[in-house]
Write a protein that holds these residues in place. Structure first.
Motif, mmCIF file in Angstrom:
data_model
loop_
_atom_site.group_PDB
_atom_site.id
_atom_site.type_symbol
_atom_site.label_atom_id
_atom_site.label_comp_id
_atom_site.label_asym_id
_atom_site.label_seq_id
_atom_site.Cartn_x
_atom_site.Cartn_y
_atom_site.Cartn_z
ATOM 1 N N SER A 172 -13.414 -13.936 24.631
ATOM 2 C CA SER A 172 -12.411 -14.149 23.579
ATOM 3 C C SER A 172 -12.636 -15.482 22.867
ATOM 4 O O SER A 172 -12.194 -15.666 21.728
ATOM 5 C CB SER A 172 -11.006 -14.123 24.198
ATOM 6 N N ILE A 216 -17.437 -15.204 21.766
ATOM 7 C CA ILE A 216 -17.918 -14.219 20.779
ATOM 8 C C ILE A 216 -17.573 -14.646 19.352
ATOM 9 O O ILE A 216 -18.451 -14.651 18.473
ATOM 10 C CB ILE A 216 -17.389 -12.810 21.113
ATOM 11 N N PRO A 217 -16.313 -15.005 19.044
ATOM 12 C CA PRO A 217 -16.035 -15.506 17.682
ATOM 13 C C PRO A 217 -16.868 -16.740 17.330
ATOM 14 O O PRO A 217 -17.296 -16.889 16.177
ATOM 15 C CB PRO A 217 -14.538 -15.844 17.737
ATOM 16 N N LYS A 221 -20.391 -15.551 16.424
ATOM 17 C CA LYS A 221 -20.397 -14.912 15.102
ATOM 18 C C LYS A 221 -20.287 -15.957 14.000
ATOM 19 O O LYS A 221 -20.957 -15.849 12.965
ATOM 20 C CB LYS A 221 -19.238 -13.914 15.009
ATOM 21 N N ARG A 222 -19.469 -16.954 14.224
ATOM 22 C CA ARG A 222 -19.287 -18.005 13.222
ATOM 23 C C ARG A 222 -20.575 -18.791 12.991
ATOM 24 O O ARG A 222 -20.826 -19.284 11.888
ATOM 25 C CB ARG A 222 -18.158 -18.931 13.676
ATOM 26 N N PRO A 224 -22.649 -9.401 14.952
ATOM 27 C CA PRO A 224 -21.578 -9.036 15.897
ATOM 28 C C PRO A 224 -22.089 -8.331 17.154
ATOM 29 O O PRO A 224 -21.662 -8.654 18.270
ATOM 30 C CB PRO A 224 -20.674 -8.114 15.069
ATOM 31 N N LEU A 262 -14.139 -7.112 21.132
ATOM 32 C CA LEU A 262 -13.931 -8.511 20.747
ATOM 33 C C LEU A 262 -14.825 -8.914 19.575
ATOM 34 O O LEU A 262 -14.449 -9.759 18.759
ATOM 35 C CB LEU A 262 -14.211 -9.429 21.942
ATOM 36 N N ALA A 263 -16.010 -8.300 19.492
ATOM 37 C CA ALA A 263 -16.951 -8.638 18.419
ATOM 38 C C ALA A 263 -16.728 -7.808 17.169
ATOM 39 O O ALA A 263 -17.358 -8.056 16.135
ATOM 40 C CB ALA A 263 -18.380 -8.453 18.913
ATOM 41 N N ASN A 264 -15.841 -6.804 17.274
ATOM 42 C CA ASN A 264 -15.612 -5.878 16.156
ATOM 43 C C ASN A 264 -16.934 -5.227 15.732
ATOM 44 O O ASN A 264 -17.283 -5.161 14.551
ATOM 45 C CB ASN A 264 -14.972 -6.596 14.969
#
Length: 642
Positions: free
Chosen positions: A251, A254-255, A258-259, A264, A525-527
């Motif tokens: 949580s 992963i964001p 990606k950032r 993803p 979580l990664a969409n």
């Protein structure tokens, strides 16, 4: 803090901090009572085996009804809960009070034991259905029917016949069934391990571990991904759950990945792969370390040491894959403003409650103390340090005491999950062993593989992953031990190698399609697409799919052999691991075309081959590919500069 991935027909009701309802007080009391009884046994000794385990099972049943009720709020659901709870309490109470009579006169005819034994087995299977899914219940139903009616089958499929009285006596009145070795392990020290894990998380260890991971990996190339790998290794070793690990660390990581520019599905794949490694990483390895040590009748410290090299190989492969992916995708380091304050980690109130309990645990295990006492002392050390260090004001002490109480509450759910799993495993293992199903399965594997070792291992690994899909790793491992281990022993594989083989494939079931629970969570979580995430996960975890076979064909990975052979074999395996990681990332010292990629895969596989001559040839292939990739990259760079 879950040590397994709970699955249930009725959704588990989570504890909410700050609520002090009668239900909350009951959960806390039962959880504390269960922990207290286990701690008492660790220090002063347990009651006679079945009596002690009967009390533990009764407490588990009470917690299960409170945490995982059937159709909460509906009359029929509540009635089923009451009937199930009464069945366990009455059956456990009867065997407790009649323990000595049963031990002194085990062959006596006891019609009531048949009824109570069947009721207890059915209630345990219903609990397991709620917490870990239908797998155990279905398998017990199938194997139970085979035990009772298998004598009607022709030839080698059949057996000599088993009566209902014989079957229930074995399951209910002996230590070969429900009250057997697996449930004994839970009652002796897995309860305390769950408490230790919950205490670590409740006292801020998770946050401290994440800060350490940031400081170690954040300044490296591909920092966010390496933070994911390092933090997942530390947290996962305590939780023993791939899914829980992904949910906790993913949580955040992963964001962040990606950032920083990771796709993803790549971000999700890195997190799922790293999270699946916590269960194979000493010093704790989740509950698997203690189960394996008991099954092998080996000191925990010895198993821990033997498991270290494979874990290092795995994380070498993951970190190498992450590095090559980061270079190829041109992902940099973590921005300085997102780095944690290193000075915070210098405070004794931060690092000492994290480090000291592990030191106590490792020292006592390596010194030969009982596992239960070692874990208990680690819990006591953590509790004392957490209360003693920091602000000693009344409000601060009250908050810390509440944190410790919260840990006891958080331990309740995994206590139910792992407790019912171990009890259900006792039923399953008892039935399998009673009628020789494991032996027949071993014969079937040998027959299908025609005695070929590699093909036998492929079949065994495939079966472990199939039966483990959607199940907690601990459940998959216990189930595989009862079914597959006989086949592996039949083809001449040593017990340690066989257990490590089975355990690694049980872990792989959480990241292998089509039912890959850790990947599902990471993809959410990664969409990202779960299938694309699963493909990336398998790419990053390629070494983990090879390690079970290396345990058999290259026992040096388990530190077996002469010192020279171990050193040479491990050197070859480490170079092979990095080579395969580079090949599947399509980047070594520069970009890899299809030809160079294929050559590097071949060279990497040659380095794993159990022959030092072939290892040397593989090393030459890898060097040639490295030179070619470096040359081609230099030419491209020179062309761009021109």
């Amino acid at each position: 803090m879950n040590t397994t991935e709970p699955r249930s027909g009725a959704e588990t009701q989570e504890y909410k901090p700050g609520s002090f309802s009668i239900r909350t007080i009951a959960i806390f009391s039962l959880s504390a009572g269960l922990i207290g009884l286990t701690a008492w046994g660790a220090v002063f000794g347990q009651l006679p085996n079945i009596q002690h385990r009967a009390i533990i099972l009764s407490l588990i049943a009470g917690l299960a009804v409170l945490l995982s009720p059937t159709q909460a709020g509906r009359i029929w659901g509540r009635l089923l809960d009451i009937v199930m709870l009464l069945a366990i309490l009455i059956a456990s109470g009867w065997v407790y009070w009649n323990y000595w009579d049963v031990m002194m006169n085990p062959v006596a005819n006891r019609p009531q034991a048949i009824v109570l034994g069947l009721a207890l087995a059915a209630a345990i299977l219903e609990l397991s259905r709620r917490t870990i899914g239908w797998t155990f219940a279905i398998l017990v139903g199938v194997f139970g029917a085979y035990a009772l009616f298998g004598d009607m089958l022709p030839g080698r499929l059949g057996h000599g016949g088993v009566s209902l009285r014989m079957l229930t006596s074995m399951l209910y009145l002996s230590t070969d069934g429900i009250w057997g070795q697996v449930f004994d392990i839970f009652c002796s020290f897995l309860v305390l391990f769950i408490l230790f894990s919950a205490l670590m998380m409740a006292t801020g260890a998770g946050e401290t571990m994440m800060d350490i991971a940031k400081l170690v990996g954040g300044r490296m190339r591909g920092g966010p991904a390496k933070i994911s790998v390092i933090s997942s290794a530390m947290v996962g070793s305590m939780t023993g759950s791939s899914v829980t690990n992904v949910a906790m660390t993913g949580s955040f990581t992963i964001p962040m990945m990606k950032r920083m520019g990771y796709r993803p599905e790549v971000a999700g794949g890195i997190e799922a792969t790293a999270s699946s490694g916590g269960q194979i990483t000493p010093p704790l390895m989740g509950a698997g370390l203690f189960l394996m040590a008991e099954f092998l009748n080996m000191p925990v410290g010895h198993v821990m040491a033997l498991a270290l090299v494979p874990a290092i190989l795995f994380y070498t492969g993951v970190l190498a894959s992450v590095h090559f992916e980061s270079v190829r995708a041109n992902v940099g380091t973590l921005p300085e403003e997102e780095m944690p304050d290193a000075s915070r980690l210098k405070k004794p109130s931060v690092w000492l409650p994290l480090a000291a309990p592990f030191c106590v645990l490792l020292f006592m295990l390596l010194a030969g103390y009982a596992v239960s006492l070692s874990i208990l002392m680690a819990c006591v050390t953590l509790t004392v340090l957490y209360l003693a260090l920091g602000d000693l004001s009344l409000s601060s002490l009250k908050r810390r005491v509440m944190d410790l109480g919260h840990a006891v509450m958080e331990a309740a759910s995994p206590l139910v999950t792992l407790g019912t799993l171990c009890a259900a495993a006792g039923v399953l293992i008892g039935v399998i062993g009673f009628v020789g199903i494991g032996v027949k399965f071993g014969d079937a594997v040998l027959s299908l593989s025609n005695g070929n070792l590699f093909l036998s291992l492929l079949l065994a690994g495939f079966v472990v992953m199939v039966i483990g899909m959607g199940m907690p790793t601990t459940a998959a491992y216990v189930l595989a031990v009862s079914t597959i281990l006989t086949a592996l022993n039949a083809i001449g594989i040593e017990p340690l190698q066989a257990h490590m083989f089975v355990f690694y494939f049980a872990v792989l079931s959480a990241i292998t399609p089509p039912v890959c629970s850790a990947v599902f969570v990471a993809a959410g979580l990664a969409n990202a697409s779960w299938w694309k995430t699963a493909v990336q996960t398998m790419r990053f975890a390629v070494i983990k799919y090879m390690l079970p076979f290396l345990f058999v064909f290259r026992p040096e990975t388990l530190l077996e052999g002469t010192t020279l052979n171990i050193v040479l074999a491990l050197a070859a395996c480490f170079i092979g691991t990095i080579s395969l990681s580079a090949a599947f990332s399509r980047w070594f010292l520069g970009p890899l075309g299809r030809t160079l990629q294929g050559a590097l895969i071949l060279g990497g596989l040659m380095l794993f081959w159990p022959s030092f001559v072939i290892n040397g040839l593989g090393a030459i292939v890898v060097l040639i590919v490295a030179f070619c990739s470096k040359t081609s990259h230099s030419e491209v760079v020179a062309g761009e500069q021109a």
